[in-house]
Motif scaffolding. Structure first.
Motif, PDB file in Angstrom:
ATOM      1  N   ALA A  66      -2.808  -4.155   4.793  1.00  0.00           N
ATOM      2  CA  ALA A  66      -3.073  -3.434   3.561  1.00  0.00           C
ATOM      3  C   ALA A  66      -1.853  -2.437   3.349  1.00  0.00           C
ATOM      4  O   ALA A  66      -1.562  -2.097   2.220  1.00  0.00           O
ATOM      5  CB  ALA A  66      -4.371  -2.535   3.666  1.00  0.00           C
ATOM      6  N   GLU A  67      -1.306  -1.829   4.589  1.00  0.00           N
ATOM      7  CA  GLU A  67      -0.177  -0.900   4.370  1.00  0.00           C
ATOM      8  C   GLU A  67       0.996  -1.492   3.814  1.00  0.00           C
ATOM      9  O   GLU A  67       1.768  -1.213   3.070  1.00  0.00           O
ATOM     10  CB  GLU A  67       0.204  -0.208   5.747  1.00  0.00           C
ATOM     11  CG  GLU A  67       1.501   0.754   5.660  1.00  0.00           C
ATOM     12  CD  GLU A  67       1.534   1.114   7.031  1.00  0.00           C
ATOM     13  OE1 GLU A  67       2.730   1.384   7.533  1.00  0.00           O
ATOM     14  OE2 GLU A  67       0.669   1.645   7.610  1.00  0.00           O
ATOM     15  N   ALA A  79     -10.322  -2.322   9.027  1.00  0.00           N
ATOM     16  CA  ALA A  79     -10.602  -1.711  10.147  1.00  0.00           C
ATOM     17  C   ALA A  79     -12.021  -1.719  10.613  1.00  0.00           C
ATOM     18  O   ALA A  79     -12.441  -1.622  11.901  1.00  0.00           O
ATOM     19  CB  ALA A  79     -10.056  -0.402  10.372  1.00  0.00           C
ATOM     20  N   PHE A 104      -5.230   0.077  -1.704  1.00  0.00           N
ATOM     21  CA  PHE A 104      -4.650  -0.495  -0.349  1.00  0.00           C
ATOM     22  C   PHE A 104      -5.110   0.528   0.673  1.00  0.00           C
ATOM     23  O   PHE A 104      -5.430  -0.093   2.064  1.00  0.00           O
ATOM     24  CB  PHE A 104      -3.204  -0.778  -0.357  1.00  0.00           C
ATOM     25  CG  PHE A 104      -2.670  -1.940  -1.461  1.00  0.00           C
ATOM     26  CD1 PHE A 104      -3.127  -2.989  -1.364  1.00  0.00           C
ATOM     27  CD2 PHE A 104      -2.319  -1.320  -2.537  1.00  0.00           C
ATOM     28  CE1 PHE A 104      -2.732  -4.104  -2.183  1.00  0.00           C
ATOM     29  CE2 PHE A 104      -1.836  -2.220  -3.568  1.00  0.00           C
ATOM     30  CZ  PHE A 104      -2.256  -3.515  -3.446  1.00  0.00           C
ATOM     31  N   ASP A 105      -5.204   1.862   0.513  1.00  0.00           N
ATOM     32  CA  ASP A 105      -5.838   2.776   1.447  1.00  0.00           C
ATOM     33  C   ASP A 105      -7.226   2.284   1.836  1.00  0.00           C
ATOM     34  O   ASP A 105      -7.817   2.306   2.994  1.00  0.00           O
ATOM     35  CB  ASP A 105      -5.699   4.068   0.918  1.00  0.00           C
ATOM     36  CG  ASP A 105      -3.986   4.597   0.607  1.00  0.00           C
ATOM     37  OD1 ASP A 105      -3.405   4.156   1.406  1.00  0.00           O
ATOM     38  OD2 ASP A 105      -3.990   5.097  -0.566  1.00  0.00           O
ATOM     39  N   ALA A 127      -3.445  -9.668   1.130  1.00  0.00           N
ATOM     40  CA  ALA A 127      -3.690  -8.567   2.234  1.00  0.00           C
ATOM     41  C   ALA A 127      -5.129  -8.952   3.107  1.00  0.00           C
ATOM     42  O   ALA A 127      -5.007  -8.846   4.366  1.00  0.00           O
ATOM     43  CB  ALA A 127      -3.674  -7.076   1.734  1.00  0.00           C
ATOM     44  N   ARG A 136       0.712  -2.419   0.147  1.00  0.00           N
ATOM     45  CA  ARG A 136       0.696  -1.074  -0.528  1.00  0.00           C
ATOM     46  C   ARG A 136       2.450  -1.000  -0.538  1.00  0.00           C
ATOM     47  O   ARG A 136       2.770  -0.400  -1.664  1.00  0.00           O
ATOM     48  CB  ARG A 136       0.169   0.026   0.150  1.00  0.00           C
ATOM     49  CG  ARG A 136       0.186   1.360  -0.586  1.00  0.00           C
ATOM     50  CD  ARG A 136      -0.095   2.459   0.355  1.00  0.00           C
ATOM     51  NE  ARG A 136      -0.993   3.523  -0.382  1.00  0.00           N
ATOM     52  CZ  ARG A 136      -0.396   4.525  -1.042  1.00  0.00           C
ATOM     53  NH1 ARG A 136       0.875   4.583  -1.000  1.00  0.00           N
ATOM     54  NH2 ARG A 136      -0.809   5.521  -1.597  1.00  0.00           N
ATOM     55  N   ALA A 195      -7.452  -0.835   3.792  1.00  0.00           N
ATOM     56  CA  ALA A 195      -7.283  -0.583   5.151  1.00  0.00           C
ATOM     57  C   ALA A 195      -8.466   0.000   5.990  1.00  0.00           C
ATOM     58  O   ALA A 195      -8.744  -0.714   7.137  1.00  0.00           O
ATOM     59  CB  ALA A 195      -6.150   0.561   5.316  1.00  0.00           C
ATOM     60  N   GLU A 196      -9.375   0.581   5.416  1.00  0.00           N
ATOM     61  CA  GLU A 196     -10.627   1.159   5.754  1.00  0.00           C
ATOM     62  C   GLU A 196     -11.539  -0.112   5.918  1.00  0.00           C
ATOM     63  O   GLU A 196     -12.154  -0.105   7.110  1.00  0.00           O
ATOM     64  CB  GLU A 196     -11.356   2.002   4.848  1.00  0.00           C
ATOM     65  CG  GLU A 196     -10.571   3.325   4.733  1.00  0.00           C
ATOM     66  CD  GLU A 196     -11.343   4.318   3.606  1.00  0.00           C
ATOM     67  OE1 GLU A 196     -12.564   3.869   3.335  1.00  0.00           O
ATOM     68  OE2 GLU A 196     -10.921   5.418   3.489  1.00  0.00           O
ATOM     69  N   ALA A 241      -4.981  -9.829   6.904  1.00  0.00           N
ATOM     70  CA  ALA A 241      -5.843  -9.082   7.912  1.00  0.00           C
ATOM     71  C   ALA A 241      -6.603  -9.694   8.581  1.00  0.00           C
ATOM     72  O   ALA A 241      -6.941  -9.411   9.704  1.00  0.00           O
ATOM     73  CB  ALA A 241      -6.616  -7.826   6.980  1.00  0.00           C
ATOM     74  N   PRO A 266      -5.555  -3.854  10.533  1.00  0.00           N
ATOM     75  CA  PRO A 266      -5.825  -3.408   9.079  1.00  0.00           C
ATOM     76  C   PRO A 266      -4.213  -3.219   8.526  1.00  0.00           C
ATOM     77  O   PRO A 266      -4.230  -2.965   7.344  1.00  0.00           O
ATOM     78  CB  PRO A 266      -6.612  -2.149   9.451  1.00  0.00           C
ATOM     79  CG  PRO A 266      -6.383  -1.790  10.921  1.00  0.00           C
ATOM     80  CD  PRO A 266      -6.187  -3.093  11.539  1.00  0.00           C
ATOM     81  N   ASP A 267      -3.244  -3.566   9.070  1.00  0.00           N
ATOM     82  CA  ASP A 267      -1.984  -2.921   8.713  1.00  0.00           C
ATOM     83  C   ASP A 267      -1.312  -3.857   7.629  1.00  0.00           C
ATOM     84  O   ASP A 267      -0.360  -3.532   6.897  1.00  0.00           O
ATOM     85  CB  ASP A 267      -0.963  -2.644   9.485  1.00  0.00           C
ATOM     86  CG  ASP A 267      -0.400  -4.005  10.388  1.00  0.00           C
ATOM     87  OD1 ASP A 267      -1.118  -5.097  10.460  1.00  0.00           O
ATOM     88  OD2 ASP A 267       0.899  -4.061  10.564  1.00  0.00           O
TER      89      ASP A 267
END
Length: 180
Positions: A167-168, A90, A82-83, A154, A171, A86-87, A158, A164-165
């Motif tokens: 993904a957070e 974005a 998920f990190d 996600a 997570r 997020a990349e 997104a 991008p949040d």
């Protein structure tokens, strides 16, 4: 030169399909923007759907390699998926998942393009399952399928929200699943 023409066709088609959708982009536009002639196109591909399948095959390999590399760079735990997402979310050019986008455009489950898109998703689950095994997480296949569901959700969220949040948030749900 023939390999160069094939590479130009694939690169041009991938960019155009991702930015505009597969059905919205005709062969004429691909030929025009790639600088490849019609005869050369048909030497490499039997038609547009064969090109789509080749684009998806290449994208699958590159995306899974990217995901593996980014998960490792973030620590190698399955939650790091998920990190990595997020990349990607974005990025300025983020337009969702090529496989999901393809499946929405090709409703026929027997279509080669749809089958390739589905195969990508299966391969992603395999990758996530291996991450689960490496982390000694119980029932790795079931957990991998749960993570894949969260990943797809996600991705769509997104895209819908343009942020991008997602993904957070996914997570956090994944972390709760692993703790249960």
């Amino acid at each position: 030169m023939a390999v160069n023409a094939r590479a130009r066709l694939l690169s041009t088609a991938e960019s155009l399909f991702y930015a505009n959708g597969i059905r919205a982009v005709g062969v004429e536009r691909i030929l025009s923007e790639s600088g490849v002639g019609r005869a050369s196109f048909y030497r490499h591909f039997s038609g547009k759907e064969a090109l789509v399948v080749a684009v998806l095959e290449g994208r699958d390999e590159r995306w899974r390699a990217w995901l593996s590399e980014r998960v490792a760079a973030h620590g190698g735990h399955p939650l790091n998926i998920f990190d990595a997402l997020a990349e990607r979310f974005a990025a300025q050019d983020f337009r969702g998942c090529v496989a999901i986008n393809t499946m929405t455009e090709f409703a026929d489950a027997s279509s080669p393009a749809r089958r390739m898109a589905a195969l990508h998703k299966t391969r992603v689950i395999d990758l996530v399952e291996q991450l689960m095994r490496d982390a000694d997480i119980p029932d790795p296949l079931a957990r991998a399928k749960q993570f894949a569901l969260l990943m797809d959700g996600a991705i769509v969220t997104a895209l819908r929200e343009g942020a991008p949040d997602a993904a957070e948030r996914a997570r956090g749900i994944a972390q709760a699943l692993l703790a249960a």
